[in-house]
Write a protein that holds these residues in place. Structure first.
Motif, short mmCIF file in Angstrom:
data_model
loop_
_atom_site.label_atom_id
_atom_site.label_comp_id
_atom_site.label_asym_id
_atom_site.label_seq_id
_atom_site.Cartn_x
_atom_site.Cartn_y
_atom_site.Cartn_z
N PRO A 21 42.82 34.42 36.49
CA PRO A 21 41.68 34.84 37.02
C PRO A 21 40.46 33.63 36.53
O PRO A 21 39.70 33.37 37.50
CB PRO A 21 41.16 36.17 36.40
N VAL A 26 36.74 34.34 37.77
CA VAL A 26 36.78 35.75 38.00
C VAL A 26 37.07 36.26 36.28
O VAL A 26 37.66 35.46 35.62
CB VAL A 26 37.85 36.07 38.68
N HIS A 72 39.24 35.17 47.00
CA HIS A 72 39.63 35.01 45.40
C HIS A 72 40.95 36.11 45.07
O HIS A 72 41.48 35.63 44.35
CB HIS A 72 38.34 35.82 44.72
N ALA A 73 41.06 37.12 45.66
CA ALA A 73 42.06 38.23 45.52
C ALA A 73 43.28 37.48 45.99
O ALA A 73 44.27 37.39 44.98
CB ALA A 73 41.86 39.43 46.15
N GLY A 75 40.48 44.35 35.61
CA GLY A 75 40.38 42.99 36.69
C GLY A 75 41.63 42.75 36.82
O GLY A 75 42.87 43.32 36.87
N PRO A 76 42.03 41.52 37.35
CA PRO A 76 43.42 40.96 37.89
C PRO A 76 44.25 40.88 36.86
O PRO A 76 45.71 41.15 36.84
CB PRO A 76 43.11 39.80 38.51
N PHE A 124 43.97 44.14 44.49
CA PHE A 124 43.14 42.95 43.85
C PHE A 124 41.92 43.00 44.60
O PHE A 124 40.95 42.70 43.95
CB PHE A 124 43.94 41.88 43.82
N THR A 125 41.87 42.94 45.88
CA THR A 125 40.57 43.09 46.74
C THR A 125 39.79 44.03 46.21
O THR A 125 38.36 43.87 46.23
CB THR A 125 40.81 42.80 47.89
N VAL A 154 36.64 41.47 41.29
CA VAL A 154 37.04 40.14 42.28
C VAL A 154 35.99 40.19 43.26
O VAL A 154 35.88 41.20 44.02
CB VAL A 154 38.48 40.49 42.89
#
Length: 454
Positions: free
Chosen positions: A102, A107, A424-425, A114-115, A413-414, A419
């Motif tokens: 990320p 990110v 990005h996602a 987060g991711p 993810f979105t 994010v």
């Protein structure tokens, strides 16, 4: 009345947390008597390094407790009364990827948020279900699994969906670590502090902090405005949460409360409410995973090697809230103590304006039959909206795991607040798929370039 000793298995026996947990058990043998401790890990080489340290800790307190080290599930779980689960699928090499991928995209790179947390969840849900099945096959019919495995919110939701009848209690020591700091600020013992708290794991707020029936939130709020959630000299934090990155985390509670002063936030909310500032201060080449590998991991493995050579065990591990909390919870489950702890449970109205089946983190009375959540009532609109967005991200991630759905993983993810865009996602998800090919279930695309896949 004499208490019958238990058989305890620790799944993830090769963890560097294991000696601290076992030391916590040893100092509480009068409360939680043990006939046998079994270490179980699929990484037998790592477990064999940790095991002599654990045995030394046991023998310093007891000659009668049987100690077993195994990679055989039947040996580990046969007739076990309790299982402590602390698995880390992919170990620290994958945590490093969770954090660094990320960050390459600007990110937040973090283990459970987060991711990175979503990636970790995709690795952990199905192995956790497999562990539950093994325990149910071999252990005592009334055995409890006390689960410490991260990311706790996603794992708990996966277990709720896939093994709804399992005797699993999901816990996290982060709110308890915050309570330890709160107690130090107030000059009292942690067990003297009773809290009201609502949220999801790593995504919640303390609303009241009672000591002897008096709410002292205002006093803590005033302290946080000057020092963050640390004592003035920061001496109260234990080594587990006292590395430079953790000191920064405790201090970052201050700007959150400057903007939203009503409640005291879980420190992990920094990743969701101030992600730009977090990214600016993260080193994409040296993350928390590297800090742990170069710190706690290296220190304990060096101590294990020294013990093997000299027979002297250096002071290489710390007994903090991590070990103490899991023993507190196990005692309450074992003996129907009805102690009040912050745990992760199915909502069922505890937070009145969140979905009934959401896995939430709230105070609960821990009984022999499981947790009885305390009702927190309705939460304010701002907090509810944040919780609903995070909950949807986590639930979509679980559905992606169950269905092998790329689209639902991308949605998860979105939707995550860390994010910034769907671009990005997608970029992060696609890079993580390549990194996790040995761990994730296959994610199939129903649509590609807007067209149905055959």
């Amino acid at each position: 009345m004499k208490k019958s000793p238990f058989i305890l298995a620790i799944a993830g026996g090769g963890s560097t947390y294991t000696p601290g947990i076992v030391k916590s058990l040893m100092v509480r043998l009068a409360d939680f008597p043990l006939a046998e401790i079994r270490l179980y890990d699929i990484d037998s080489q790592r477990q064999q390094i940790i095991a002599p340290v654990v045995e030394k800790v046991i023998r310093d307190h007891s000659d009668s407790i049987k100690f077993t080290v195994t990679s055989d599930a039947e040996v580990a779980f046969s007739q076990a009364n309790f299982v402590f689960a602390q698995m880390r699928v992919g170990q620290y090499k994958m945590r490093e990827q969770d954090e660094k991928i990320p960050l390459r995209h600007g990110v937040v790179g973090q283990e459970t948020c987060g991711p990175g947390g979503l990636a970790y969840g995709l690795r952990t849900i199905l192995p956790m279900v497999e562990l539950i099945d093994l325990v149910e096959r071999y252990a005592d019919n009334n055995a409890w699994i006390v689960n410490y495995s991260n990311p706790a919110a996603i794992v708990a939701e996966g277990v709720r969906r896939l093994r709804p009848q399992a005797r699993v209690l999901n816990i996290c020591d982060m709110p308890v670590a915050a309570m330890r700091n709160i107690a130090a600020i107030l000059g009292v013992d942690r067990h003297q502090v009773t809290v009201d708290y609502f949220g999801l794991n790593h995504f919640g707020w303390f609303t009241h902090l009672y000591v002897d029936g008096v709410d002292r939130l205002a006093e803590v709020r005033e302290h946080v405005a000057r020092f963050g959630l640390l004592t003035e000299d920061a001496a109260a934090t234990d080594p587990q949460h006292a590395d430079p990155s953790w000191v920064k985390t405790w201090r970052n509670i201050k700007p959150i409360m400057d903007h939203f002063p009503d409640f005291l936030p879980n420190p992990y909310l920094q990743y969701y409410l101030m992600p730009n500032q977090i990214v600016e201060h993260q080193d994409p080449d040296y993350t928390r995973a590297n800090e742990v590998m170069d710190g706690r991991e290296k220190k304990l493995f060096a101590a294990a090697a020294e013990y093997q050579q000299t027979g002297i065990l250096p002071d290489a591990f710390h007994v903090g809230v991590h070990g103490a909390f899991i023993v507190d919870v196990a005692c309450s489950l074992a003996f129907d103590l009805r102690q009040r702890h912050l745990v992760i449970v199915e909502n069922r109205g505890a937070i009145a304006n969140l979905p009934y089946d959401a896995m939430v983190e709230v105070p609960a009375y821990i009984t022999a039959q499981g947790p009885e959540p305390v009702r927190m009532g309705n939460v304010p609109q701002f907090h509810r909206a944040l919780l609903e967005q995070q909950l949807a991200s986590e639930q979509l991630l679980v559905e992606a795991t169950m269905e092998g759905s790329y689209e639902k993983a991308l949605q998860a993810f979105t939707l995550n607040r860390t994010v910034p865009t769907m671009q990005h996602a997608k970029a992060i998800l696609d890079e993580m798929i390549a990194a996790n090919q040995d761990y994730w279930p296959a994610l199939k695309q129903a649509f590609k370039d807007g067209q149905p896949q055959s």
